[in-house]
Motif scaffolding. Structure first.
Motif, mmCIF file in Angstrom:
data_model
loop_
_atom_site.group_PDB
_atom_site.id
_atom_site.type_symbol
_atom_site.label_atom_id
_atom_site.label_comp_id
_atom_site.label_asym_id
_atom_site.label_seq_id
_atom_site.Cartn_x
_atom_site.Cartn_y
_atom_site.Cartn_z
ATOM 1 N N LEU A 132 -44.634 54.449 9.588
ATOM 2 C CA LEU A 132 -43.774 54.618 8.423
ATOM 3 C C LEU A 132 -44.700 54.623 7.221
ATOM 4 N N PHE A 133 -44.679 55.707 6.441
ATOM 5 C CA PHE A 133 -45.595 55.741 5.299
ATOM 6 C C PHE A 133 -44.892 56.251 4.044
ATOM 7 N N THR A 134 -45.408 55.821 2.903
ATOM 8 C CA THR A 134 -44.899 56.362 1.640
ATOM 9 C C THR A 134 -45.990 57.234 1.073
ATOM 10 N N GLU A 135 -45.601 58.197 0.297
ATOM 11 C CA GLU A 135 -46.592 59.144 -0.178
ATOM 12 C C GLU A 135 -46.009 59.922 -1.347
ATOM 13 N N HIS A 136 -46.834 60.188 -2.330
ATOM 14 C CA HIS A 136 -46.362 60.980 -3.465
ATOM 15 C C HIS A 136 -46.743 62.446 -3.327
ATOM 16 N N ASP A 137 -47.761 62.714 -2.527
ATOM 17 C CA ASP A 137 -48.223 64.086 -2.387
ATOM 18 C C ASP A 137 -47.344 64.808 -1.361
ATOM 19 N N MET A 138 -46.539 65.763 -1.845
ATOM 20 C CA MET A 138 -45.566 66.404 -0.958
ATOM 21 C C MET A 138 -46.223 67.278 0.097
ATOM 22 N N ASP A 139 -47.430 67.765 -0.196
ATOM 23 C CA ASP A 139 -48.148 68.512 0.838
ATOM 24 C C ASP A 139 -48.400 67.611 2.031
ATOM 25 N N VAL A 140 -48.830 66.413 1.727
ATOM 26 C CA VAL A 140 -49.097 65.450 2.793
ATOM 27 C C VAL A 140 -47.809 65.130 3.537
ATOM 28 N N VAL A 141 -46.743 64.874 2.768
ATOM 29 C CA VAL A 141 -45.477 64.502 3.390
ATOM 30 C C VAL A 141 -45.005 65.592 4.345
ATOM 31 N N PHE A 142 -44.920 66.811 3.815
ATOM 32 C CA PHE A 142 -44.346 67.859 4.651
ATOM 33 C C PHE A 142 -45.342 68.350 5.693
ATOM 34 N N GLY A 143 -46.597 68.066 5.477
ATOM 35 C CA GLY A 143 -47.592 68.449 6.465
ATOM 36 C C GLY A 143 -47.584 67.548 7.693
ATOM 37 N N HIS A 144 -47.224 66.263 7.523
ATOM 38 C CA HIS A 144 -47.398 65.326 8.629
ATOM 39 C C HIS A 144 -46.145 64.620 9.105
ATOM 40 N N ALA A 145 -45.128 64.545 8.260
ATOM 41 C CA ALA A 145 -43.981 63.730 8.644
ATOM 42 C C ALA A 145 -43.081 64.467 9.627
ATOM 43 N N ASP A 146 -42.683 63.735 10.687
ATOM 44 C CA ASP A 146 -41.688 64.298 11.588
ATOM 45 C C ASP A 146 -40.321 64.241 10.931
ATOM 46 N N ARG A 147 -40.125 63.160 10.186
ATOM 47 C CA ARG A 147 -38.864 63.017 9.454
ATOM 48 C C ARG A 147 -39.159 62.440 8.082
ATOM 49 N N VAL A 148 -38.240 62.639 7.149
ATOM 50 C CA VAL A 148 -38.418 62.150 5.785
ATOM 51 C C VAL A 148 -37.184 61.349 5.375
ATOM 52 N N LEU A 149 -37.433 60.180 4.753
ATOM 53 C CA LEU A 149 -36.340 59.372 4.195
ATOM 54 C C LEU A 149 -36.524 59.365 2.685
ATOM 55 N N VAL A 150 -35.453 59.528 1.948
ATOM 56 C CA VAL A 150 -35.576 59.557 0.495
ATOM 57 C C VAL A 150 -34.824 58.385 -0.118
ATOM 58 N N LEU A 151 -35.553 57.581 -0.873
ATOM 59 C CA LEU A 151 -34.954 56.440 -1.562
ATOM 60 C C LEU A 151 -34.820 56.777 -3.037
ATOM 61 N N ASP A 152 -33.698 56.376 -3.624
ATOM 62 C CA ASP A 152 -33.564 56.503 -5.072
ATOM 63 C C ASP A 152 -32.855 55.266 -5.583
ATOM 64 N N ARG A 153 -33.482 54.561 -6.468
ATOM 65 C CA ARG A 153 -32.962 53.319 -7.016
ATOM 66 C C ARG A 153 -32.331 52.430 -5.938
ATOM 67 N N GLY A 154 -33.050 52.252 -4.851
ATOM 68 C CA GLY A 154 -32.609 51.325 -3.817
ATOM 69 C C GLY A 154 -31.679 51.916 -2.775
ATOM 70 N N HIS A 155 -31.213 53.131 -3.000
ATOM 71 C CA HIS A 155 -30.288 53.739 -2.035
ATOM 72 C C HIS A 155 -30.992 54.822 -1.244
ATOM 73 N N LEU A 156 -30.685 54.872 0.041
ATOM 74 C CA LEU A 156 -31.213 55.941 0.875
ATOM 75 C C LEU A 156 -30.310 57.145 0.650
ATOM 76 N N ILE A 157 -30.824 58.184 -0.017
ATOM 77 C CA ILE A 157 -29.933 59.287 -0.364
ATOM 78 C C ILE A 157 -30.063 60.476 0.581
ATOM 79 N N ALA A 158 -31.093 60.511 1.372
ATOM 80 C CA ALA A 158 -31.206 61.607 2.326
ATOM 81 C C ALA A 158 -32.146 61.192 3.433
ATOM 82 N N ALA A 159 -31.918 61.752 4.613
ATOM 83 C CA ALA A 159 -32.793 61.476 5.743
ATOM 84 C C ALA A 159 -32.699 62.635 6.705
ATOM 85 N N GLY A 160 -33.803 63.000 7.268
ATOM 86 C CA GLY A 160 -33.749 64.083 8.245
ATOM 87 C C GLY A 160 -35.062 64.810 8.354
#
Ligand SMILES: Nc1ncnc2c1ncn2[C@@H]1O[C@H](COP(=O)(O)OP(=O)(O)O)[C@@H](O)[C@H]1O
Ligand SMILES: [Mg+2]
Lengths: 265, 618
Positions: A201-229
């Motif tokens: 489980l990793f956090t990352e600001h660089d979207m190239d890295v995120v979309f290059g390596h993540a099998d799935r992505v979870l998105v947090l916004d102000r404490g709420h999980l707003i998207a996952a998949g």
């Protein structure tokens, strides 16, 4: 079906008046790389701290291989197989790189109370192997306090691997690194994770890295999980785009939705 | 019933001065982040200056002269405090807390000797307070009228401070600086002036606290350390930086003292200990304190790496021991005595260095474990007729057990809080030794603690000491480089990382603290047999600070440091004491200078020099 390596259910954590996490639930399976993204202050680090036991959640449960670990201290959770790297890298600055890794190995073998043997002579081979795995064997004898930041991050990874973890938590592993180094470290992490069927489980600001390596992505916004998949689903989710780009730019950016450029966050 | 009322009111009256001192300490700490060890000295100066001022003014002005003398004394002490800020404190704002505490302790020594020179060693009893020199009956018991003045003073000052901090612009600035020093700077506040003014205020309060004691207590040279230990307890219990907390805790501590005397007259201090323990377990940040945030903001450079010296170093160590073993062929009894003392103190300092340098825990009360070892050895030989060999086994045990008990609380805190708590515990141990006369002999100590027959010549005792100290120091060094020492160091370097690799940081620190107590206890046992006697002084604050200075002289991060430090410091001090009555002022100046100019110590500085040379050449 076997239970996932990590299962977080309905976590809530409040600091004073600030709700850092609310109703957050997700799971990570063995060998899977999951990115946790979101703007600064979204609650990503807090989420890591709750999982690795540094913080106790106000509500909710954390389970490792189906076993409840909520509220256990960090050191116990580590023994159960959770390795971690920190957003602001934390190593033992007064020790050499090799000794840092040896320290983790000594702890794993429960040798911390022994008063006689020379610590530096124990588990050298194993420590060197770990350093080789992260490509840092040549740094073995350097004091950790004097390394470049990018190297420290790799040492942290080696330390985290010392306990043969089932789960790796990596909080902004590439922050403060040059772009080339970033890609390299993440490719390395992905290879190690795949090889050992480690859940990451990793956090990352660089979207190239995120979309290059993540099998799935979870998105947090102000404490709420707003998207996952899957990466593509999340990338095109309008709420995610709104969080990252602001509502006013939404229409204008529609055309270049696939452009890799929206890393600027 | 009436006794209860009397004790209660006496407690309230005592609380006032304690509150004044503790809240001054707290206010200064809030802004400067320095725990001012010399705050008790300011209190002591308050009463002495009030004494002299009243003595001059009363013949001229009568009763009014007395009432003028008190605020005048406080004002003067405030100015002295401001001068101290400009000359010493200002140079320490960026230093490690160890140096801040030690340097201000240097000021304690300096003030001590100045007071000795001006007012002499005898206690000075001040005049009674004109207009309030009688007593009044409350519920059938007599209460001194002056106590009522004090009882009113505490809440009055609390109220005035509240107004000052909440209702004035200056107070707002101070609060802003307390929250965030940089931000206050950005607000365009002249930081230098603000800091000086805050220290003036804190010193003024301490001076007032001292001056107000004039009619109640004889001025004496021991007041500084007595009050500072209590003030530390008050601030730790009340919560550092909280004025309201200081008030509450001062009441609590003063009442406990007042009633403790009724319940356990012999060891009333134990009550204080119990309450402090309970508060710290339930609320480590103190009654009204805010939870401690990330500490160690004052750490400068990263700690250096440590490496064992290798074969050459081992050989050098063995050679040194061999050379030292040959000393009795050259030196006579007196010199061998001094040499034995240096060796014993080197062990004491090495054990302190173990928890400070390796564990990152600053102890200002390490003499407690030295003292426990010394008393255990002395009591066993004198009261139970045990042989020296048995006593020397019991000494480390006693030191270790004491450290185990006190350490459990101490490792819950860190940084200056830890330093203050260790000091408070040592002061409690000292008080027990002082008060519990049946067992410890009190002030008269325990005499006639002589070694067994086979070790009773100066040379033989020296050899015994050398053998035990060499073995103990070797063991300690071994522990530093063993997994135990590494884990301790890991917890110091990065508690977060240490926890995240399975290290139980607090437990490791606790055991490290205990191990240091064991070795300090052994040193204490040897010390008792060397001197042939034990007095409470062995665990008094100056002894703890001596240990710190030795470690500091040698260099905190240098393993050979404590040994060199002990030799230099104890040797010089032995020399100084024979030459002048005013040795404290010299030692004090050396300490201040050392903290301000050479924080790495002698060996540390030499090492740095050596490394930079090599760096240039290589
Ligand atoms: N120890 C803490 N005390 C108080 N507030 C905190 C603490 N840790 C985090 N927060 C707050 O919780 C929120 C989430 O922080 P964090 O988890 O660090 O976000 P991220 O890692 O996504 O940037 C922020 O508003 C932050 O200020
Ligand atoms: Mg974060």
């Amino acid at each position: 079906m076997t239970s996932p390596v990590l299962e977080v259910s309905r976590i809530r954590k409040v600091f004073g008046g600030v709700v850092a996490l609310e109703e957050v639930s997700f799971a990570v399976a063995a060998g899977e790389m999951v990115a946790l993204i979101g703007p600064n202050g979204a609650g990503k680090s807090t989420c890591f701290n709750v999982v690795n036991g540094q913080l106790r959640p106000d509500e909710g449960h954390v389970a490792l291989h189906g076993r409840a670990i909520t509220g256990l201290p960090a050191r116990k959770i580590w023994r159960l197989g959770v390795g971690r790297t920190f957003q602001v890298a934390a190593t033992f600055a007064s020790m050499t790189v090799m000794e840092n890794v040896q320290m983790a190995l000594l702890s794993r073998r429960r040798r911390l109370l022994s008063l006689w043997p020379r610590a530096t002579r124990l588990y050298r081979g194993e420590a060197l192997e770990l350093l080789e795995r992260v490509g840092a064997a040549d740094l073995a004898d350097r004091p950790c306090g004097q390394l470049a930041y990018g190297d420290v991050k790799r040492i942290e990874l080696a330390i985290a691997l010392a306990n043969e973890p089932a789960l790796l938590l990596m909080d902004e592993p590439t922050a403060g690194m040059a772009p080339g180094e970033r890609a390299e470290l993440m490719a390395l992490t992905a290879a190690i994770a795949r090889e050992g069927r480690i859940a990451v489980l990793f956090t990352e600001h660089d979207m190239d890295v995120v979309f290059g390596h993540a099998d799935r992505v979870l998105v947090l916004d102000r404490g709420h999980l707003i998207a996952a998949g899957e990466a593509d689903t999340v990338r095109n989710d309008p709420r995610v785009r709104e969080v990252y780009l602001g509502p006013e730019t939404l229409a204008a950016d529609e055309a270049e939705a696939d452009a890799p450029g929206w890393a600027a966050c | 019933m009436s006794l209860v009322v009397v004790q209660f009111l006496t407690g309230l009256a005592s609380a006032s001065s304690l509150f004044l001192v503790a809240c001054g300490l707290s206010i200064i700490f809030g802004v400067t982040r320095i725990v001012n060890f010399a705050h008790g000295s300011l209190y002591m100066l308050g009463i002495y200056v009030a004494y002299s001022t009243a003595e001059r003014l009363m013949p001229l002005l009568g009763g009014a002269g007395f009432w003028l003398a008190l605020p005048a004394a406080a004002l003067l002490v405030g100015l002295i405090g401001a001068a101290m800020e400009v000359t010493v404190l200002r140079r320490l704002y960026r230093s490690h807390e160890l140096f801040q505490l030690l340097a201000t302790f240097g000021v304690v020594l300096i003030v001590d000797d100045i007071a000795l020179a001006i007012w002499g060693p005898a206690d000075l009893l001040g005049p009674r307070a004109p207009g309030f020199d009688g007593s009044i009956a409350i519920l059938g018991s007599k209460i001194p009228e002056y106590d009522l003045v004090l009882i009113v003073l505490g809440p009055l000052v609390l109220g005035l401070l509240w107004l000052l901090f909440r209702r004035t612009r200056w107070g707002t600035l101070v609060r802003a600086a307390t929250q965030d020093r940089e931000m206050a700077g950005a607000l365009g506040v002249d930081q230098k002036k603000l800091f000086t003014a805050v220290v003036f205020l804190g010193a003024f309060l301490a001076g007032l606290g001292g001056a107000m004691q004039l009619p109640r207590e004889a001025a004496n040279l021991g007041m500084d350390l007595n009050i500072i230990a209590e003030a530390f307890v008050v601030t730790v219990v009340g919560g550092m930086g909280s004025i309201g907390g200081a008030f509450l805790a001062a009441l609590l501590v003063a009442e406990l003292n007042a009633f403790g005397i009724l319940v356990f007259p012999e060891i009333s201090i134990v009550l204080l200990f119990l309450v402090m323990a309970v508060v710290l377990v339930l609320r480590p940040q103190g009654l009204l304190g805010k939870a401690e945030q990330a500490q160690h903001a004052t750490h400068g450079e990263a700690e250096p790496t440590l490496a064992p010296g290798g074969r050459a170093m081992t050989a050098a160590g063995l050679l040194l021991v061999a050379a030292l073993a040959a000393l009795p062929t050259l030196a006579g009894g007196y010199l061998l005595g001094v040499a034995s003392e240096i060796l014993i103190l080197a062990l004491f300092a090495a054990s302190l260095q173990f928890i400070m340098g390796v564990g990152g825990m600053i102890s200002f009360g390490h003499a407690a474990y030295l003292g426990l070892g010394a008393y255990a050895a002395a009591i066993l030989t004198r009261e139970l007729g045990a042989p020296m060999e048995g006593a020397l086994l019991a000494a480390p045990l006693a030191g270790g057990l004491g450290a185990l008990a006190f350490g459990w609380f101490c490792v819950r805190l860190s940084g200056v809080y830890l330093a203050m708590l260790t000091l408070a515990f040592a002061q409690i141990a000292w008080s027990v030794a002082f008060q519990w006369t049946e067992v410890t002999g009190g002030d008269n100590g325990i005499l006639g603690v002589w070694p067994s027959h086979w070790a009773d010549s100066a040379a033989r005792f020296y050899w015994l000491t050398l053998a035990l100290v060499a073995a103990a120091v070797a063991l300690l060094r071994r522990a530093v480089f063993a997994p135990f020492g590494y884990a301790l160091r890991a917890g110091r370097d990065s508690p977060r990382r240490a926890q995240a690799v399975g290290i139980a940081v607090r437990r490791q620190q606790w055991l490290g603290f205990t191990l240091a107590g064991v070795f300090a206890g052994l040193a204490g046992g040897l010390y008792a047999f060397l001197k042939g006697s034990v007095f409470p002084d062995v665990m008094a604050i100056p002894m703890s600070v001596d240990g710190l200075v030795m470690v500091l002289l040698g260099g905190v991060q240098t393993l050979a440091g404590p040994l060199v430090g002990a030799a230099v410091y104890d040797g010089l001090k032995a020399e100084l004491v024979t030459r002048t009555e005013f040795w404290r002022i010299i030692v004090g100046c050396v300490i201040v200078l050392l903290c301000v100019a050479f924080p790495r110590g002698l060996v540390g500085n030499l090492k740095a020099l050596w490394q930079s040379r090599r760096g240039v050449e290589g």
